[in-house]
Design a protein around this motif. Structure first.
Motif, mmCIF file in Angstrom:
data_model
loop_
_atom_site.group_PDB
_atom_site.id
_atom_site.type_symbol
_atom_site.label_atom_id
_atom_site.label_comp_id
_atom_site.label_asym_id
_atom_site.label_seq_id
_atom_site.Cartn_x
_atom_site.Cartn_y
_atom_site.Cartn_z
ATOM 1 N N LEU A 23 0.804 -1.226 0.000
ATOM 2 C CA LEU A 23 0.000 0.000 0.000
ATOM 3 C C LEU A 23 0.836 1.274 0.000
ATOM 4 O O LEU A 23 0.450 2.289 -0.578
ATOM 5 C CB LEU A 23 -0.906 -0.011 1.231
ATOM 6 N N GLY A 24 1.994 1.186 0.631
ATOM 7 C CA GLY A 24 2.872 2.356 0.708
ATOM 8 C C GLY A 24 3.289 2.839 -0.678
ATOM 9 O O GLY A 24 3.454 4.049 -0.909
ATOM 10 N N GLU A 25 3.457 1.914 -1.606
ATOM 11 C CA GLU A 25 3.869 2.278 -2.964
ATOM 12 C C GLU A 25 2.831 3.183 -3.634
ATOM 13 O O GLU A 25 3.169 4.066 -4.420
ATOM 14 C CB GLU A 25 4.043 1.017 -3.827
ATOM 15 N N LEU A 26 1.551 2.928 -3.321
ATOM 16 C CA LEU A 26 0.478 3.711 -3.945
ATOM 17 C C LEU A 26 0.535 5.165 -3.528
ATOM 18 O O LEU A 26 0.286 6.073 -4.328
ATOM 19 C CB LEU A 26 -0.889 3.178 -3.507
ATOM 20 N N ALA A 27 0.865 5.360 -2.253
ATOM 21 C CA ALA A 27 0.872 6.714 -1.716
ATOM 22 C C ALA A 27 1.904 7.590 -2.419
ATOM 23 O O ALA A 27 1.769 8.810 -2.459
ATOM 24 C CB ALA A 27 1.130 6.669 -0.217
ATOM 25 N N ASP A 28 2.930 6.950 -3.002
ATOM 26 C CA ASP A 28 3.997 7.713 -3.673
ATOM 27 C C ASP A 28 3.910 7.637 -5.191
ATOM 28 O O ASP A 28 4.834 8.058 -5.881
ATOM 29 C CB ASP A 28 5.372 7.139 -3.277
ATOM 30 N N LEU A 29 2.835 7.077 -5.719
ATOM 31 C CA LEU A 29 2.816 6.786 -7.156
ATOM 32 C C LEU A 29 2.802 8.059 -8.004
ATOM 33 O O LEU A 29 1.964 8.938 -7.819
ATOM 34 C CB LEU A 29 1.586 5.917 -7.473
ATOM 35 N N ASP A 30 3.729 8.123 -8.940
ATOM 36 C CA ASP A 30 3.794 9.223 -9.898
ATOM 37 C C ASP A 30 2.773 8.929 -11.002
ATOM 38 O O ASP A 30 2.810 7.862 -11.605
ATOM 39 C CB ASP A 30 5.224 9.249 -10.477
ATOM 40 N N PRO A 31 1.854 9.867 -11.282
ATOM 41 C CA PRO A 31 0.817 9.591 -12.291
ATOM 42 C C PRO A 31 1.376 9.300 -13.681
ATOM 43 O O PRO A 31 0.693 8.697 -14.506
ATOM 44 C CB PRO A 31 -0.053 10.854 -12.292
ATOM 45 N N ARG A 32 2.630 9.726 -13.939
ATOM 46 C CA ARG A 32 3.202 9.360 -15.243
ATOM 47 C C ARG A 32 3.434 7.854 -15.326
ATOM 48 O O ARG A 32 3.459 7.271 -16.397
ATOM 49 C CB ARG A 32 4.526 10.099 -15.492
ATOM 50 N N VAL A 33 3.611 7.212 -14.177
ATOM 51 C CA VAL A 33 3.808 5.755 -14.139
ATOM 52 C C VAL A 33 2.470 5.035 -14.273
ATOM 53 O O VAL A 33 2.342 4.076 -15.027
ATOM 54 C CB VAL A 33 4.548 5.355 -12.846
ATOM 55 N N ALA A 34 1.456 5.503 -13.568
ATOM 56 C CA ALA A 34 0.112 4.919 -13.700
ATOM 57 C C ALA A 34 -0.905 5.895 -13.125
ATOM 58 O O ALA A 34 -0.644 6.537 -12.105
ATOM 59 C CB ALA A 34 0.024 3.578 -12.983
ATOM 60 N N THR A 35 -2.047 5.990 -13.785
ATOM 61 C CA THR A 35 -3.134 6.836 -13.263
ATOM 62 C C THR A 35 -4.261 5.971 -12.699
ATOM 63 O O THR A 35 -5.317 6.472 -12.362
ATOM 64 C CB THR A 35 -3.722 7.739 -14.371
ATOM 65 N N SER A 36 -4.007 4.662 -12.634
ATOM 66 C CA SER A 36 -5.067 3.743 -12.197
ATOM 67 C C SER A 36 -4.443 2.621 -11.380
ATOM 68 O O SER A 36 -3.270 2.279 -11.572
ATOM 69 C CB SER A 36 -5.769 3.147 -13.415
ATOM 70 N N VAL A 37 -5.242 2.070 -10.471
ATOM 71 C CA VAL A 37 -4.773 0.939 -9.676
ATOM 72 C C VAL A 37 -5.800 -0.178 -9.764
ATOM 73 O O VAL A 37 -6.992 0.048 -9.600
ATOM 74 C CB VAL A 37 -4.467 1.345 -8.218
ATOM 75 N N LYS A 38 -5.294 -1.382 -10.069
ATOM 76 C CA LYS A 38 -6.175 -2.546 -10.228
ATOM 77 C C LYS A 38 -6.286 -3.276 -8.899
ATOM 78 O O LYS A 38 -5.271 -3.632 -8.282
ATOM 79 C CB LYS A 38 -5.574 -3.490 -11.274
ATOM 80 N N VAL A 39 -7.514 -3.528 -8.482
ATOM 81 C CA VAL A 39 -7.760 -4.264 -7.238
ATOM 82 C C VAL A 39 -8.522 -5.540 -7.561
ATOM 83 O O VAL A 39 -9.586 -5.494 -8.191
ATOM 84 C CB VAL A 39 -8.576 -3.402 -6.248
ATOM 85 N N PHE A 40 -7.979 -6.664 -7.161
ATOM 86 C CA PHE A 40 -8.696 -7.936 -7.214
ATOM 87 C C PHE A 40 -9.357 -8.137 -5.851
ATOM 88 O O PHE A 40 -8.666 -8.283 -4.845
ATOM 89 C CB PHE A 40 -7.734 -9.109 -7.466
ATOM 90 N N MET A 41 -10.677 -8.145 -5.808
ATOM 91 C CA MET A 41 -11.371 -8.386 -4.528
ATOM 92 C C MET A 41 -11.564 -9.883 -4.279
ATOM 93 O O MET A 41 -11.917 -10.284 -3.172
ATOM 94 C CB MET A 41 -12.715 -7.665 -4.506
ATOM 95 N N ALA A 42 -11.396 -10.700 -5.324
ATOM 96 C CA ALA A 42 -11.454 -12.160 -5.161
ATOM 97 C C ALA A 42 -10.295 -12.766 -5.926
ATOM 98 O O ALA A 42 -9.875 -12.222 -6.955
ATOM 99 C CB ALA A 42 -12.778 -12.713 -5.682
ATOM 100 N N GLY A 43 -9.799 -13.894 -5.434
ATOM 101 C CA GLY A 43 -8.630 -14.496 -6.066
ATOM 102 C C GLY A 43 -8.986 -15.691 -6.928
ATOM 103 O O GLY A 43 -10.096 -16.207 -6.860
ATOM 104 N N HIS A 44 -8.048 -16.084 -7.764
ATOM 105 C CA HIS A 44 -8.129 -17.350 -8.491
ATOM 106 C C HIS A 44 -6.739 -17.660 -9.009
ATOM 107 O O HIS A 44 -5.782 -16.966 -8.633
ATOM 108 C CB HIS A 44 -9.192 -17.313 -9.598
ATOM 109 N N HIS A 45 -6.611 -18.649 -9.891
ATOM 110 C CA HIS A 45 -5.288 -19.132 -10.307
ATOM 111 C C HIS A 45 -4.297 -18.029 -10.674
ATOM 112 O O HIS A 45 -3.153 -18.064 -10.267
ATOM 113 C CB HIS A 45 -5.422 -20.034 -11.539
ATOM 114 N N THR A 46 -4.748 -17.056 -11.487
ATOM 115 C CA THR A 46 -3.804 -16.042 -11.964
ATOM 116 C C THR A 46 -3.952 -14.715 -11.227
ATOM 117 O O THR A 46 -3.391 -13.716 -11.647
ATOM 118 C CB THR A 46 -3.972 -15.821 -13.486
ATOM 119 N N ALA A 47 -4.735 -14.713 -10.157
ATOM 120 C CA ALA A 47 -4.915 -13.468 -9.390
ATOM 121 C C ALA A 47 -4.684 -13.749 -7.916
ATOM 122 O O ALA A 47 -5.617 -13.825 -7.120
ATOM 123 C CB ALA A 47 -6.326 -12.924 -9.629
ATOM 124 N N PRO A 48 -3.416 -13.898 -7.517
ATOM 125 C CA PRO A 48 -3.133 -14.272 -6.128
ATOM 126 C C PRO A 48 -3.205 -13.110 -5.127
ATOM 127 O O PRO A 48 -3.367 -13.347 -3.937
ATOM 128 C CB PRO A 48 -1.707 -14.831 -6.198
#
Ligand code: DOR
Ligand code: ZN
Length: 462
Positions: free
Chosen positions: A140-165
């Protein structure tokens, strides 16, 4: 949009004779390109000088598609897909920009990882790209410092499966993600399904042995409960949220109502949820098994309706390739996901024409240009350069033969995984030429691709 007069200097590229799908309507015009940008839209038959000419008579010219939901599997999962193959599939499908998901190995959870990923991709992609940042409870700490040139969006998986750990499920952590995203002006893009619902059902029902069981284990209640949680968090923090791969009629109703009530929520669906039903999953097994599950005909009907009303903001391919070997494992072990970046445009056009046979083709193409180019550009900070045919914008174009028919087969599919869920389908509509920043990156007639000079885009930060 005013048409202008031709410049006496030669253009780099001229596209003439086609009908251009512009924000102001579909019109016959000549499109002139200089230095990778759309330099002018000229009246038809304007004499021009140009290094390269594309004859587009009888064709529509759309803005290059922006697919804001792909899994190109770099780093770590390149036996399923890589950028050389994935970006060829994109170019062959008329897609000129992709936004890639973070569930790689290792996952994308930091600015440093984004730079490392960009280094890996450099020189291998035909199309331009951005990344959605990922997050896990310990990053979570990484998000607080995120430069928008690197990403303007954050992906959250609320449920897991094989490829979403990396799941964010615990209420306090989810709350912190939404608070941080609001603070940093990040858009949260969500896989909104509820982990507790799924764990309860798995414990109660046991291991799924057939695909008939899939919907029972992964029901719409899981999606609805998660969407309701997201709406509470959006209300509490004012965070902008985009719900991915919406699969049910109830989610459409709820999200459309929330948007109408003024909440900053939007949603996406996929070509697969628009094309298949749970009967296909029962029949074809793992091929159309994706997460969230594909549901009933009534759900599919509601999703198409949401596209025609504009309730739905974007269609993302959720291009999520797995190898045939992986997909043919027993039901409990076969990973969910299927390729789709190449099929996106033809599948949506084929479906729209079948459902709305009396609608003018120009209107159907405008719906596609809106959901697959203009809206993703607006949501993800790219609208100053991408997503529209307009002077000054990047010359990202797809010349489309709306009447050509073709069948996805292992021979025509460019994804490294080498299969398509649409094998056996006849699709109407085929990209003939794809242009990215003024360069022809795909030409169907010759079968040639352009140079792998796709760029990691800088968003326009307001
Ligand atoms: O079916 C899916 N496959 N859903 C996801 O959320 C992830 C994806 C994948 O990465 O394979
Ligand atoms: Zn996905």
């Amino acid at each position: 949009m005013e048409l202008t007069t031709a410049h006496p200097q030669p253009y780099d590229l001229v596209v003439e004779g086609g009908r251009l799908v512009t924000p102001d309507g579909v019109r016959a015009a000549t499109l002139a390109v200089r230095a990778g940008r759309i330099a002018a839209l000229l009246p038809p038959h304007t004499p021009t000088r140009a290094a390269t000419r594309i004859q587009a008579a009888g064709r529509h010219v759309l803005p290059g598609l922006i697919d804001s939901h792909v899994h190109f599997r770099t780093p770590g999962l390149t036996h399923k897909e890589d950028w050389a193959h994935g970006s060829r599939a994109a170019a062959a499908g008329g897609v000129t920009t992709v936004i890639d998901m973070p569930n790689t190995r290792p996952p994308l959870h930091s600015t440093q990882a984004a730079h490392a990923k960009a280094d890996l991709i450099k020189g291998t992609s035909l199309v331009d790209y951005r990344f959605h940042m990922g997050v896990a409870p310990h990053t979570l700490g990484e998000l607080a410092d995120l430069d928008p040139r690197v990403a303007t969006s954050v992906k959250v998986f609320m449920a897991g499966h094989h490829t979403a750990p990396d799941v964010i499920h615990d209420p306090a952590t989810l709350d912190r993600v939404f608070a941080t995203a609001a603070d940093r002006d990040l858009r949260v893009v969500l896989h909104a399904e509820d982990n507790t619902v799924f764990r309860l059902l798995d414990d109660y029902l046991g291991t799924p042995r057939t695909y008939r069981d899939y919907e029972t284990h992964r029901p719409r209640s899981g999606a609805l409960i998660a969407v309701a949680r997201v709406l509470d968090l959006v209300r509490a923090h004012g965070t902008r949220a985009h719900i991915l791969h919406v699969s049910s009629a109830e989610e459409c109703d709820l999200l459309a109502a929330a948007h109408h009530a003024g909440l900053p929520v939007t949603f996406e669906t996929t070509p697969h949820h628009l094309s298949f039903t749970h009967h296909d999953t029962r029949r074809t097994g793992a091929r159309t098994r994706i997460s969230p599950a594909i549901r009933t005909q009534a759900d599919q009907d509601r999703l198409w309706h949401a596209l025609t009303t504009g309730e739905l903001a974007t269609i993302g391919s959720d291009h999520a390739p797995h190898t045939i070997e992986e997909k043919t494992r027993p039901p409990a072990d076969a990973p969910p996901g299927l390729p789709g970046v190449q099929e996106l445009l033809p599948v949506v056009l084929t479906g729209l024409r079948r459902r709305l046979p009396d609608h003018p083709l120009d209107d159907l193409l405008t719906l596609i240009a809106t959901a697959c180019a203009a809206r993703p550009a607006e949501l993800f900070g790219l609208a100053a350069r991408k997503g529209r045919i307009a002077p000054g914008h990047d010359a990202d174009l797809v010349v489309l033969d709306t009447d050509a028919t073709w069948c996805p087969t292992p021979d025509t599919i460019r994804s490294k995984c080498g299969w398509s869920a649409y094998e056996g389908w006849t699709l109407t509509g085929r990209p003939e030429i794809t242009v990215r920043r003024g360069e022809i990156i795909f030409d169907h007639a010759s079968g040639r691709f352009g140079s792998a000079t796709g760029e990691w885009l800088d968003p326009a930060i307001p």
